[in-house]
Design a protein around this motif. Structure first.
Motif, PDB file in Angstrom:
ATOM      1  N   UNK A 187      41.654  23.733  57.272  1.00 33.01           N
ATOM      2  CA  UNK A 187      41.507  22.495  57.439  1.00 33.01           C
ATOM      3  C   UNK A 187      41.010  21.687  56.293  1.00 33.01           C
ATOM      4  N   UNK A 188      41.289  20.442  55.958  1.00 33.61           N
ATOM      5  CA  UNK A 188      41.055  20.033  54.666  1.00 33.61           C
ATOM      6  C   UNK A 188      39.542  19.355  54.848  1.00 33.61           C
ATOM      7  N   UNK A 189      38.841  19.287  53.940  1.00 34.73           N
ATOM      8  CA  UNK A 189      37.255  18.886  53.949  1.00 34.73           C
ATOM      9  C   UNK A 189      37.475  17.339  53.864  1.00 34.73           C
ATOM     10  N   UNK A 190      38.139  16.792  53.340  1.00 32.34           N
ATOM     11  CA  UNK A 190      38.429  15.304  53.303  1.00 32.34           C
ATOM     12  C   UNK A 190      40.042  14.732  53.891  1.00 32.34           C
ATOM     13  N   UNK A 191      39.941  13.869  54.560  1.00 30.32           N
ATOM     14  CA  UNK A 191      41.216  13.393  55.137  1.00 30.32           C
ATOM     15  C   UNK A 191      41.662  12.206  54.400  1.00 30.32           C
ATOM     16  N   UNK A 192      42.902  12.205  54.054  1.00 22.60           N
ATOM     17  CA  UNK A 192      43.542  10.971  53.469  1.00 22.60           C
ATOM     18  C   UNK A 192      44.626  10.298  54.281  1.00 22.60           C
ATOM     19  N   UNK A 193      44.660   9.078  54.465  1.00 22.39           N
ATOM     20  CA  UNK A 193      45.826   8.534  55.348  1.00 22.39           C
ATOM     21  C   UNK A 193      46.106   7.060  55.124  1.00 22.39           C
ATOM     22  N   UNK A 222      29.690  11.211  48.819  1.00 22.36           N
ATOM     23  CA  UNK A 222      30.882  12.281  49.074  1.00 22.36           C
ATOM     24  C   UNK A 222      31.198  11.775  50.822  1.00 22.36           C
ATOM     25  N   UNK A 223      32.402  11.718  51.119  1.00 21.01           N
ATOM     26  CA  UNK A 223      32.848  11.130  52.182  1.00 21.01           C
ATOM     27  C   UNK A 223      33.866  11.927  52.921  1.00 21.01           C
ATOM     28  N   UNK A 224      34.201  11.391  54.279  1.00 19.75           N
ATOM     29  CA  UNK A 224      35.201  12.559  55.066  1.00 19.75           C
ATOM     30  C   UNK A 224      36.937  11.779  54.954  1.00 19.75           C
ATOM     31  N   UNK A 225      36.706  10.505  54.938  1.00 17.46           N
ATOM     32  CA  UNK A 225      38.210   9.912  55.450  1.00 17.46           C
ATOM     33  C   UNK A 225      38.442   8.669  54.334  1.00 17.46           C
ATOM     34  N   UNK A 259      40.237  16.834  42.999  1.00 18.28           N
ATOM     35  CA  UNK A 259      38.947  16.299  42.474  1.00 18.28           C
ATOM     36  C   UNK A 259      37.891  15.838  43.283  1.00 18.28           C
ATOM     37  N   UNK A 260      38.210  15.308  44.500  1.00 18.84           N
ATOM     38  CA  UNK A 260      37.182  15.304  45.532  1.00 18.84           C
ATOM     39  C   UNK A 260      36.435  16.531  45.931  1.00 18.84           C
ATOM     40  N   UNK A 261      37.204  17.509  46.300  1.00 23.04           N
ATOM     41  CA  UNK A 261      36.886  18.984  46.572  1.00 23.04           C
ATOM     42  C   UNK A 261      35.709  19.210  45.437  1.00 23.04           C
ATOM     43  N   UNK A 262      36.036  19.247  44.178  1.00 19.80           N
ATOM     44  CA  UNK A 262      35.320  19.648  43.110  1.00 19.80           C
ATOM     45  C   UNK A 262      34.107  19.205  43.215  1.00 19.80           C
ATOM     46  N   UNK A 263      33.941  17.818  43.481  1.00 22.85           N
ATOM     47  CA  UNK A 263      32.681  17.428  43.267  1.00 22.85           C
ATOM     48  C   UNK A 263      31.742  17.486  44.548  1.00 22.85           C
ATOM     49  N   UNK A 264      32.314  18.059  45.645  1.00 22.30           N
ATOM     50  CA  UNK A 264      31.694  17.883  46.767  1.00 22.30           C
ATOM     51  C   UNK A 264      30.656  19.239  47.058  1.00 22.30           C
ATOM     52  N   UNK A 265      29.368  18.533  47.539  1.00 14.81           N
ATOM     53  CA  UNK A 265      28.178  19.764  47.715  1.00 14.81           C
ATOM     54  C   UNK A 265      28.927  20.547  48.960  1.00 14.81           C
ATOM     55  N   UNK A 266      28.326  21.825  49.038  1.00 16.87           N
ATOM     56  CA  UNK A 266      28.787  22.757  50.250  1.00 16.87           C
ATOM     57  C   UNK A 266      28.335  22.118  51.616  1.00 16.87           C
ATOM     58  N   UNK A 267      27.077  21.587  51.593  1.00 17.06           N
ATOM     59  CA  UNK A 267      26.361  21.019  52.612  1.00 17.06           C
ATOM     60  C   UNK A 267      27.106  19.724  53.093  1.00 17.06           C
ATOM     61  N   UNK A 268      28.032  19.003  52.558  1.00 15.83           N
ATOM     62  CA  UNK A 268      28.552  18.065  53.015  1.00 15.83           C
ATOM     63  C   UNK A 268      29.722  18.344  54.038  1.00 15.83           C
ATOM     64  N   UNK A 269      29.599  17.885  55.430  1.00 12.85           N
ATOM     65  CA  UNK A 269      30.293  18.139  56.345  1.00 12.85           C
ATOM     66  C   UNK A 269      31.897  18.119  56.092  1.00 12.85           C
ATOM     67  N   UNK A 270      32.911  18.722  56.550  1.00 12.95           N
ATOM     68  CA  UNK A 270      34.437  18.419  56.780  1.00 12.95           C
ATOM     69  C   UNK A 270      34.642  17.186  57.576  1.00 12.95           C
TER      70      UNK A 270
END
Lengths: 372, 201
Positions: free
Chosen positions: A1-7, A301-304, A336-347
């Protein structure tokens, strides 16, 4: 599943095309909305959300009807709202409608609650608009209980009391739909989202980012205050808008008449001032990518990330072309968003992940009980 | 240091409102050299003011003026009187200002008009606006008509300006510094309690 959703999210306005001088019928607008949602899935987007309005020139008064119809014709895209009116809808009917949708689309949905900003709507549904914030809080507290508890006895100020009531169907897998709260100015809504550990969505369209930064920072702080995690782990969604062409000057020329006549900001500031002062991008895909990536710098960092694409009277053909362009830049945005995203930011939240989290929590509790 | 911002809504070139604004600013400087004075002309901001009324947010240069007002202790407002009241630009400027910016600030009202018969516009139009904005309005307002700019009337205008400035400074002496821009988190705290409570049922 993607860590960040686009829509994408649609307001569902029927606005005259200022270039062609034509206005769609409601029927055409509704059919176009379905086509746009299917196209969104085709270009690889994760979310389609529809607004809810009960007055012309808007058509989407019945979001779950439309979303179920779209759900039947799509496979992957998550269906949501932007927003569902928590003020003027009866929470009992909301609990049932959205639980039904959840079953029909196998959990491929969530919803965003909002107050709506049209004062005359309240009396159409039997409510008093001067009580908007209290209505939001009472209705939402009831909605949560109707999903989380099988049998509810309840008494409040704004609707008749409930005695041993069960909302049907029960949520899919016993896990309620994920809830976002949308707001453009009301801190109480950010507080409500934080209290319940729900998502918070800032529409991020009309105003300079500083306005939304204040609200989101407030929500993040309160999310931590209520013990759901660290501030940077709060669940944040953002809006945005763009008009892209390969050549940036083409984008500017083509979009200008739509901007200048747009219902919300038209006949006001110049497009150049507005793009400089708000999150709107009018330009090349590269310009769009660069500006969108700055959102995480400003808001964390954000989710959607949802974009408004079908508005201002843009013809369907252009809207679909814009979605193609969005699809082309998606891999870059994701990387690009994934690259900057710390591991402890929830999907980004999904039904499957929430069921898994619930099961994991139950398993842990079970272990504790055994060892006790 | 006490800060005063002088806002003039004059629109013609060589505007009499701007002239009056300058006269009041000089009188403040003469009466108290410690007061810092910033002058703002609304004419160059007029498009920004109308844009803000449509979009709901201030452009950076309009925001700069809002910030000046937020940091001010006292404000002098000067408008021409058109059609029996302040100008549309003057009102639109204050409409676009955030709600609480002028609360508790000392405001000196001044206006210019084509005839002295408009002078009561200070009291029936301007004073209610700043009462609504919860400012502390200086008792003496200053109105200047063409008569006042001539040799006959200028002595009277000067003395009205001096009296109003005197009142402004004495109110400023007693009020301390103005409100700083609002701290959202504090403002929200009461709401939080009301949200958290009902769930404990």
């Amino acid at each position: 599943m993607t860590s960040m959703q686009f829509g994408i999210f649609t307001v569902g306005d029927v606005t005259r095309d200022p270039v062609q001088g034509t206005t769609l019928s409601e029927h055409e607008r509704i059919r176009n909305t379905v086509e746009i949602a299917k196209k969104a899935e085709e270009v690889g987007l994760d979310v389609f959300a529809t607004g809810e309005h009960h007055n012309p020139p808007f058509v989407p008064s019945s979001p779950t009807t439309t979303l179920a119809y779209i759900g039947a014709q799509t496979e992957k895209i998550l269906l949501s709202t932007s927003t569902t009116l928590i003020t003027t809808n009866d929470p009992v009917k909301l609990a049932e409608d959205y639980a039904t949708l959840q079953h029909l689309v196998d959990g491929r949905m969530d919803l965003m609650l909002g107050r709506g900003n049209t004062a005359p709507v309240y009396p159409w549904f039997g409510y008093d608009g001067s009580k908007a914030v209290e209505l939001t809080i009472e209705h939402y507290q009831l909605l949560r209980r109707l999903w989380e508890e099988d049998v509810v006895t309840w008494e409040g100020k704004f609707r008749t009391s409930l005695q041993s009531f069960t909302a049907t169907p029960r949520p899919l897998d016993g896990v309620a739909p994920f809830v976002w709260h949308g707001s453009i100015r009301t801190p109480e809504v950010a507080e409500l989202a934080a209290y319940y550990g729900d998502g918070y969505f800032a529409n991020n369209i009309f105003w300079p980012k500083e306005h939304y930064i204040r609200l989101i920072n407030f929500y993040r702080q309160r999310y931590a205050h209520y013990g759901h995690g660290e501030p940077h782990q709060a669940v944040v969604g953002l809006g945005g808008q763009f008009f892209m062409r390969k050549n940036s000057q083409d984008a500017v020329n083509e979009f200008r008449p739509y901007f200048d006549n747009a219902p919300v900001y038209g006949h006001g500031p110049s497009m150049e001032d507005f793009t400089e002062q708000t999150p709107l991008t009018v330009g090349s895909p590269q310009q769009f990518i660069e500006k969108t990536l700055t959102f995480a710098d400003f808001f964390g960092d954000y989710q959607r990330q949802l974009f408004l694409v079908d508005h201002a009277g843009l013809p369907q053909k252009i809207v679909l072309e814009q979605l193609d362009l969005l699809g082309e830049v998606l891999p870059t945005l994701r990387a690009e968003f994934d690259a900057r995203r710390p591991a402890d930011v929830p999907d980004a939240p999904t039904h499957a992940a929430r069921v898994a989290a619930r099961d994991a929590a139950n398993a842990t509790e079970g272990v504790e009980q055994v060892s006790a | 240091m006490t800060r005063v911002v002088v806002v003039s809504a004059g629109v013609s070139d060589a505007s009499s409102s701007t002239l009056l604004a300058q006269q009041i600013a000089s009188a403040i400087g003469r009466a108290d050299a410690q007061v810092s004075i910033e002058s703002v002309e609304l004419r160059p901001l007029s498009h920004d003011v109308i844009d803000a009324s449509i979009t709901g947010f201030a452009s950076p240069r309009l925001q700069h003026v809002h910030d000046l007002l937020a940091q001010a202790d006292g404000v002098v407002v000067v408008t021409p009187i058109y059609k029996a009241s302040y100008t549309g630009l003057f009102k639109a400027f204050f409409d676009a200002l955030e709600q609480d910016v002028l609360v508790g600030k000392v405001v000196l009202l001044a206006a210019t008009g084509g005839t002295a018969r408009h002078s009561l516009a200070l009291d029936y139009a301007m004073r209610p606006l700043f009462a609504y904005l919860q400012s502390v309005v200086v008792p003496t307002g200053v109105f200047a008509s063409p008569h006042d700019w001539g040799s006959e009337g200028s002595g009277a205008l000067t003395s009205r300006v001096e009296r109003a400035v005197d009142e402004l400074l004495s109110l400023l002496g007693g009020t301390g510094s103005g409100r700083s821009s609002s701290d959202d988190i504090d403002l929200f705290s009461e709401t939080m309690l009301s949200i958290s409570d009902p769930r404990r049922d």
